[in-house]
Design a protein around this motif. Structure first.
Motif, PDB file in Angstrom:
ATOM      1  N   GLY A 110       0.865  -1.179   0.000  1.00 24.86           N
ATOM      2  CA  GLY A 110       0.000   0.000   0.000  1.00 24.86           C
ATOM      3  C   GLY A 110       0.888   1.211   0.000  1.00 24.86           C
ATOM      4  O   GLY A 110       1.961   1.222  -0.606  1.00 24.86           O
ATOM      5  N   LEU A 111       0.459   2.216   0.740  1.00 25.47           N
ATOM      6  CA  LEU A 111       1.242   3.437   0.784  1.00 25.47           C
ATOM      7  C   LEU A 111       2.631   3.183   1.345  1.00 25.47           C
ATOM      8  O   LEU A 111       3.581   3.871   1.018  1.00 25.47           O
ATOM      9  CB  LEU A 111       0.519   4.461   1.650  1.00 25.47           C
ATOM     10  CG  LEU A 111      -0.849   4.890   1.132  1.00 25.47           C
ATOM     11  CD1 LEU A 111      -1.485   5.875   2.087  1.00 25.47           C
ATOM     12  CD2 LEU A 111      -0.714   5.517  -0.246  1.00 25.47           C
ATOM     13  N   GLY A 112       2.750   2.155   2.202  1.00 25.78           N
ATOM     14  CA  GLY A 112       4.041   1.864   2.822  1.00 25.78           C
ATOM     15  C   GLY A 112       5.121   1.612   1.789  1.00 25.78           C
ATOM     16  O   GLY A 112       6.183   2.238   1.806  1.00 25.78           O
TER      17      GLY A 112
ATOM     18  N   CYS B 155      -4.653   0.642  14.361  1.00 18.28           N
ATOM     19  CA  CYS B 155      -5.244   0.705  13.014  1.00 18.28           C
ATOM     20  C   CYS B 155      -6.190   1.885  12.877  1.00 18.28           C
ATOM     21  O   CYS B 155      -6.304   2.480  11.805  1.00 18.28           O
ATOM     22  CB  CYS B 155      -5.984  -0.595  12.696  1.00 18.28           C
ATOM     23  SG  CYS B 155      -4.842  -1.902  12.293  1.00 18.28           S
TER      24      CYS B 155
ATOM     25  N   LEU C 197      -4.019   4.869  12.450  1.00 19.17           N
ATOM     26  CA  LEU C 197      -3.353   4.722  11.163  1.00 19.17           C
ATOM     27  C   LEU C 197      -4.285   5.088  10.001  1.00 19.17           C
ATOM     28  O   LEU C 197      -3.947   5.880   9.124  1.00 19.17           O
ATOM     29  CB  LEU C 197      -2.846   3.280  11.031  1.00 19.17           C
ATOM     30  CG  LEU C 197      -2.238   2.833   9.713  1.00 19.17           C
ATOM     31  CD1 LEU C 197      -1.124   3.760   9.297  1.00 19.17           C
ATOM     32  CD2 LEU C 197      -1.671   1.424   9.845  1.00 19.17           C
TER      33      LEU C 197
ATOM     34  N   TYR D  76      -3.915   7.736   7.007  1.00 19.66           N
ATOM     35  CA  TYR D  76      -3.728   7.007   5.746  1.00 19.66           C
ATOM     36  C   TYR D  76      -4.716   7.530   4.698  1.00 19.66           C
ATOM     37  O   TYR D  76      -4.400   7.702   3.532  1.00 19.66           O
ATOM     38  CB  TYR D  76      -4.000   5.536   6.030  1.00 19.66           C
ATOM     39  CG  TYR D  76      -3.328   4.529   5.127  1.00 19.66           C
ATOM     40  CD1 TYR D  76      -2.067   4.039   5.428  1.00 19.66           C
ATOM     41  CD2 TYR D  76      -3.972   4.024   4.001  1.00 19.66           C
ATOM     42  CE1 TYR D  76      -1.458   3.081   4.644  1.00 19.66           C
ATOM     43  CE2 TYR D  76      -3.370   3.069   3.204  1.00 19.66           C
ATOM     44  CZ  TYR D  76      -2.110   2.597   3.534  1.00 19.66           C
ATOM     45  OH  TYR D  76      -1.514   1.654   2.745  1.00 19.66           O
TER      46      TYR D  76
ATOM     47  N   PHE E 262       5.479  -1.965   9.135  1.00 20.90           N
ATOM     48  CA  PHE E 262       4.410  -1.207   8.478  1.00 20.90           C
ATOM     49  C   PHE E 262       4.045  -1.826   7.138  1.00 20.90           C
ATOM     50  O   PHE E 262       2.875  -2.084   6.851  1.00 20.90           O
ATOM     51  CB  PHE E 262       4.877   0.244   8.283  1.00 20.90           C
ATOM     52  CG  PHE E 262       3.805   1.196   7.844  1.00 20.90           C
ATOM     53  CD1 PHE E 262       3.095   1.935   8.769  1.00 20.90           C
ATOM     54  CD2 PHE E 262       3.507   1.380   6.490  1.00 20.90           C
ATOM     55  CE1 PHE E 262       2.107   2.821   8.371  1.00 20.90           C
ATOM     56  CE2 PHE E 262       2.518   2.264   6.081  1.00 20.90           C
ATOM     57  CZ  PHE E 262       1.824   2.992   7.033  1.00 20.90           C
ATOM     58  N   THR E 263       5.045  -2.099   6.312  1.00 19.53           N
ATOM     59  CA  THR E 263       4.712  -2.614   4.978  1.00 19.53           C
ATOM     60  C   THR E 263       4.171  -4.029   5.024  1.00 19.53           C
ATOM     61  O   THR E 263       3.505  -4.446   4.093  1.00 19.53           O
ATOM     62  CB  THR E 263       5.906  -2.621   3.992  1.00 19.53           C
ATOM     63  OG1 THR E 263       6.987  -3.231   4.631  1.00 19.53           O
ATOM     64  CG2 THR E 263       6.270  -1.249   3.543  1.00 19.53           C
ATOM     65  N   LEU E 264       4.493  -4.780   6.076  1.00 19.99           N
ATOM     66  CA  LEU E 264       3.921  -6.139   6.129  1.00 19.99           C
ATOM     67  C   LEU E 264       2.596  -6.167   6.885  1.00 19.99           C
ATOM     68  O   LEU E 264       1.983  -7.222   7.024  1.00 19.99           O
ATOM     69  CB  LEU E 264       4.905  -7.087   6.813  1.00 19.99           C
ATOM     70  CG  LEU E 264       6.085  -7.550   5.955  1.00 19.99           C
ATOM     71  CD1 LEU E 264       6.973  -8.473   6.761  1.00 19.99           C
ATOM     72  CD2 LEU E 264       5.598  -8.267   4.699  1.00 19.99           C
ATOM     73  N   SER E 265       2.173  -5.028   7.400  1.00 20.65           N
ATOM     74  CA  SER E 265       0.986  -4.941   8.264  1.00 20.65           C
ATOM     75  C   SER E 265       1.095  -5.866   9.470  1.00 20.65           C
ATOM     76  O   SER E 265       0.083  -6.412   9.906  1.00 20.65           O
ATOM     77  CB  SER E 265      -0.315  -5.287   7.522  1.00 20.65           C
ATOM     78  OG  SER E 265      -0.421  -4.677   6.286  1.00 20.65           O
TER      79      SER E 265
ATOM     80  N   VAL F  19      -0.072  -5.463  14.443  1.00 24.18           N
ATOM     81  CA  VAL F  19      -1.359  -4.878  14.812  1.00 24.18           C
ATOM     82  C   VAL F  19      -2.501  -5.894  14.708  1.00 24.18           C
ATOM     83  O   VAL F  19      -3.665  -5.541  14.829  1.00 24.18           O
ATOM     84  CB  VAL F  19      -1.698  -3.646  13.944  1.00 24.18           C
ATOM     85  CG1 VAL F  19      -0.823  -2.476  14.326  1.00 24.18           C
ATOM     86  CG2 VAL F  19      -1.538  -3.950  12.473  1.00 24.18           C
TER      87      VAL F  19
ATOM     88  N   VAL G  97      -3.807  -7.340  12.252  1.00 24.08           N
ATOM     89  CA  VAL G  97      -4.597  -7.371  11.022  1.00 24.08           C
ATOM     90  C   VAL G  97      -4.482  -8.767  10.406  1.00 24.08           C
ATOM     91  O   VAL G  97      -5.459  -9.353   9.934  1.00 24.08           O
ATOM     92  CB  VAL G  97      -4.057  -6.317  10.027  1.00 24.08           C
ATOM     93  CG1 VAL G  97      -4.366  -6.686   8.606  1.00 24.08           C
ATOM     94  CG2 VAL G  97      -4.657  -4.963  10.325  1.00 24.08           C
TER      95      VAL G  97
ATOM     96  N   SER H 198      -5.230  -1.846   1.520  1.00 28.25           N
ATOM     97  CA  SER H 198      -4.677  -1.764   2.877  1.00 28.25           C
ATOM     98  C   SER H 198      -5.721  -1.170   3.825  1.00 28.25           C
ATOM     99  O   SER H 198      -5.879  -1.631   4.957  1.00 28.25           O
ATOM    100  CB  SER H 198      -3.426  -0.894   2.906  1.00 28.25           C
ATOM    101  OG  SER H 198      -2.463  -1.405   2.021  1.00 28.25           O
TER     102      SER H 198
ATOM    103  N   MET I 183      -7.503  -2.383   7.593  1.00 26.32           N
ATOM    104  CA  MET I 183      -7.530  -1.614   8.847  1.00 26.32           C
ATOM    105  C   MET I 183      -8.966  -1.458   9.346  1.00 26.32           C
ATOM    106  O   MET I 183      -9.221  -1.477  10.539  1.00 26.32           O
ATOM    107  CB  MET I 183      -6.941  -0.225   8.631  1.00 26.32           C
ATOM    108  CG  MET I 183      -5.484  -0.238   8.283  1.00 26.32           C
ATOM    109  SD  MET I 183      -4.975   1.431   7.843  1.00 26.32           S
ATOM    110  CE  MET I 183      -3.931   1.104   6.462  1.00 26.32           C
TER     111      MET I 183
ATOM    112  N   MET J 100       3.533   0.200  16.311  1.00 27.08           N
ATOM    113  CA  MET J 100       3.691  -1.053  15.554  1.00 27.08           C
ATOM    114  C   MET J 100       4.863  -1.891  16.063  1.00 27.08           C
ATOM    115  O   MET J 100       4.708  -3.086  16.288  1.00 27.08           O
ATOM    116  CB  MET J 100       3.776  -0.793  14.048  1.00 27.08           C
ATOM    117  CG  MET J 100       2.433  -0.324  13.506  1.00 27.08           C
ATOM    118  SD  MET J 100       2.269  -0.346  11.720  1.00 27.08           S
ATOM    119  CE  MET J 100       2.195  -2.072  11.362  1.00 27.08           C
TER     120      MET J 100
HETATM  121  N1  PHE Z   1       0.900  -2.392   5.058  1.00 28.34           N
HETATM  122  C1  PHE Z   1       0.186  -1.206   4.765  1.00 28.34           C
HETATM  123  C2  PHE Z   1       0.999  -0.358   3.804  1.00 28.34           C
HETATM  124  O1  PHE Z   1       2.119  -0.599   3.545  1.00 28.34           O
HETATM  125  C3  PHE Z   1      -0.142  -0.437   5.997  1.00 28.34           C
HETATM  126  C4  PHE Z   1      -0.835  -1.223   7.037  1.00 28.34           C
HETATM  127  C5  PHE Z   1      -0.289  -1.344   8.282  1.00 28.34           C
HETATM  128  C6  PHE Z   1      -2.056  -1.832   6.788  1.00 28.34           C
HETATM  129  C7  PHE Z   1      -0.928  -2.051   9.285  1.00 28.34           C
HETATM  130  C8  PHE Z   1      -2.708  -2.532   7.782  1.00 28.34           C
HETATM  131  C9  PHE Z   1      -2.139  -2.623   9.018  1.00 28.34           C
HETATM  132  O2  PHE Z   1       0.536   0.601   3.308  1.00 28.34           O
END
Ligand code: PHE
Length: 454
Positions: free
Chosen positions: A22-24, A95, A98, A102, A223-226, A229, A231, A317, A321, A385
């Motif tokens: 996602g944005l990460g 989340c 976030l 986001y 963050f990029t792997l979520s 948290v 999820v 993403s 959340m 996180m």
């Molecule tokens: N992994 C998502 C991203 O890179 C952000 C994210 C973090 C989504 C935690 C869900 C939970 O953009």
């Protein structure tokens, strides 16, 4: 009460990869790598992703599929009434914060899409793109409206449910995103002077690293792997026992690293070729990409398609959340799904308003030296996180038996004991120790201890 579940194995992998990517990877990675030392940052990020992120991802999958419960109830079931139940709640709250900021960036993408379609991005000078973008995000009316639209889409999809909403959309969007990125990278690396940018991303210069950038790399890996948290606990709770969990985790990690690499390769050659600074911050991707696409055959069309996919990546993403929150507060009772998605989505939008205004009327309003947007981002990415990740890495070995963990991991997979043991001990020792070391480093405690003894 009807229980949701994923329709196919690949559907789950794409939805989980959709949450991860996602944005990460696309927006944040290039700009923090740009500020944090380029190649050296990328290397540390890779290491953290593989050594710390992968075991946690598998761990969250195991908790989710084992309990088949939402993030809050899952920990309650395994460790009833204990301190550990805080992990699920922490994940849900993280989340919430976030998604509130986001969605601001999600809104920016929508506005840019609109501007690209209108043709107002055509033929500007390089500086022009940066200035235009800064003007756009300083304007409260359109940015708030776009943020609202972004939340609206997330609400509508999550209200539709896991299989019909999240899975179906992810299956189409993720592969398309991949293809378009390839086009973009080919274009970008063929720009004059692109070598400089490729070197910046791939050749590490460790003198550029600071303890803060190591913390950023750690936060970015989670963050990029979520992960951290829960999820992924929630997503795995909709899984059948036939899914190969380690394989799913590795697929997601590889796709994720690949997308970050593609994003870096799409952006840095452009940055250097146009004589921009790699540490421009959050505006980086928005200022560089239109220039990469301009002067290219069908450039505007490609840029519009790219923005659409970028938006989809951010949305998939956002779904996760919102889903963790909806699942936790309805206890997966599907009859409450629609109403809850609306209530929570709207609340998150309201909480996100000050973050949106941080780039305009509230830009001078600082707390702890940061705008509200930056403060939320910093707290989520670099404190909450990693803290969640630390707690999960302690929780699994302390509260779940080894035999139960192995049994769950082995379901649907052919992993041997050796793999299991490596996973278990890395999670038990390496993950928490590494997170603690990085935290202490940022707090300056290492320097303090060295000073004490020298
Ligand atoms: N992994 C998502 C991203 O890179 C952000 C994210 C973090 C989504 C935690 C869900 C939970 O953009």
């Amino acid at each position: 009460m009807s229980q949701e579940h994923w329709k196919s194995k690949i559907g789950f992998i794409l939805a989980a990869a959709g949450s991860a990517i996602g944005l990460g990877a696309i927006w944040k990675f290039p700009y923090i790598a740009g500020t944090g030392g380029g190649g050296a940052f990328f290397l540390i990020f890779l290491l953290f992703t593989v050594i710390l992120g992968a075991p946690l991802l598998i761990g969250e999958f195991i908790i989710g599929r084992r309990t088949k419960l939402d993030a809050v109830s899952a920990y309650q079931k395994i460790a009833p009434g204990s301190f550990w139940t805080v992990i699920g709640r922490l994940g849900v709250v993280t989340c919430f914060i976030l998604l509130s900021f986001y969605s601001v960036i999600g809104g920016w993408i929508i506005i840019y899409l609109f501007e690209a379609i209108r043709g107002s991005l055509d033929g500007l000078s390089q500086d022009g793109y940066g200035t235009l973008f800064n003007d756009i995000i300083a304007n409260p009316g359109p940015t708030l409206f776009a943020q609202f639209l972004f939340m609206l889409i997330a609400i509508l999809v999550v209200a539709k449910g896991v299989q019909k909403g999240i899975e179906v959309t992810s299956k189409i969007m993720m592969p398309a995103l991949f293809l378009l990125f390839l086009v973009l990278v080919i274009r970008s690396v063929s720009l004059d002077g692109s070598m400089e940018g490729i070197k910046f991303l791939l050749v590490p210069d460790f003198s550029k690293l600071t303890s803060e950038s190591v913390l950023f790399a750690l936060g970015q890996a989670f963050f990029t792997l979520s992960v951290g948290v829960s999820v992924m606990v929630t997503y795995a709770s909709y899984l059948p026992k036939t899914q190969h969990l380690p394989q799913a985790a590795f697929s997601i990690i590889i796709i994720n690293i690949f997308v970050a690499l593609l994003a870096g390769l799409a952006i840095f050659p452009g940055v250097f070729s146009f004589g921009l600074e790699p540490d421009a911050g959050p505006v980086l991707i928005f200022a560089v990409l239109p220039a990469v696409f301009s002067n290219m055959q069908f450039g505007t069309l490609f840029f519009i398609i790219f923005l659409l996919l970028f938006l989809f990546a951010a949305l998939t993403s956002a779904f996760s959340m919102l889903e963790i929150f909806v699942a936790a507060t309805t206890k997966k009772d599907n009859t409450k799904r629609t109403k809850r998605s609306w209530q929570l989505g709207m609340l998150i939008f309201l909480v996100g308003i000050p973050s949106c205004l941080s780039y305009g009327v509230l830009s001078d309003f600082l707390l702890f030296d940061k705008t509200i947007f930056d403060l939320f981002d910093y707290t989520v990415s670099n404190i909450l996180m990693p803290l969640g990740a630390l707690l999960i890495s302690l929780f699994i070995p302390l509260r779940m038996s080894k035999s139960m963990l192995y049994e769950e991991m082995a379901l649907g997979s052919n992993v041997g004991k050796v793999f299991f043991h490596i996973w278990y001990y890395v999670l038990k020792y390496v993950t928490p120790i590494a997170i603690i070391i990085v935290f202490l480093d940022v707090l300056g405690l290492w320097d303090f201890i060295f000073d004490l003894f020298s």
